[in-house]
Design an enzyme around this catalytic site. Sequence first.
Site, PDB file in Angstrom:
ATOM      1  N   HIS A  82     -10.349   3.295   0.806  1.00 52.43           N
ATOM      2  CA  HIS A  82     -10.011   4.119   1.970  1.00 52.43           C
ATOM      3  C   HIS A  82      -9.581   5.542   1.618  1.00 52.43           C
ATOM      4  O   HIS A  82      -9.223   5.838   0.490  1.00 52.43           O
ATOM      5  CB  HIS A  82      -8.908   3.438   2.783  1.00 52.43           C
ATOM      6  N   ALA A 124      -7.231   6.300  -8.323  1.00 50.66           N
ATOM      7  CA  ALA A 124      -6.687   6.651  -7.009  1.00 50.66           C
ATOM      8  C   ALA A 124      -6.089   8.052  -7.029  1.00 50.66           C
ATOM      9  O   ALA A 124      -5.442   8.455  -7.986  1.00 50.66           O
ATOM     10  CB  ALA A 124      -5.631   5.637  -6.598  1.00 50.66           C
TER      11      ALA A 124
END
Length: 151
Positions: A82, A124
């Site tokens: 996401h 990330a």
Amino acid sequence: MINTKSCFILFCFRLSAFFSHNILLRIIGFPIRIFYKLIVQWVLGVDLPDGTKVGKNFVIYHGQGFVVNSKTIIGDNVIARHNTTIGNSKPGGGCPIIGNNVEIGANVVIVGPIKIGNNSIVGAGSVVVHDVPPYSVVVGNPAVVVKINKI
């Protein structure tokens, strides 16, 4: 583990993409393409244009906030998470080419005419603005190679 949201998004994407290839299919598949844009792009927040070249076994985990430029090319067996943006850094600029077997972490930005090599991992929160060699692990802003996995 099956990610049902990802399966739904990608099923709708592939169906809409099928109907976007030529004018006759566009006319026949107009309702399907509208459904895709309304549900997947507007409601689920996944901006994956149906003209984007996406390989087999592409998986989007927690698809919210996922944005891809239509000129981006995504290889086979890619996992993306996401709040990821993949595209160009300026209007008319080149877009990334993501290789096969690449894993992209959450909150990642990949921009510009760059290549992400096969079997790479993008950590990330990384901002990738340069090519990533195959079998690499990159992290940071701007992303740098922190490890090269053995072939």
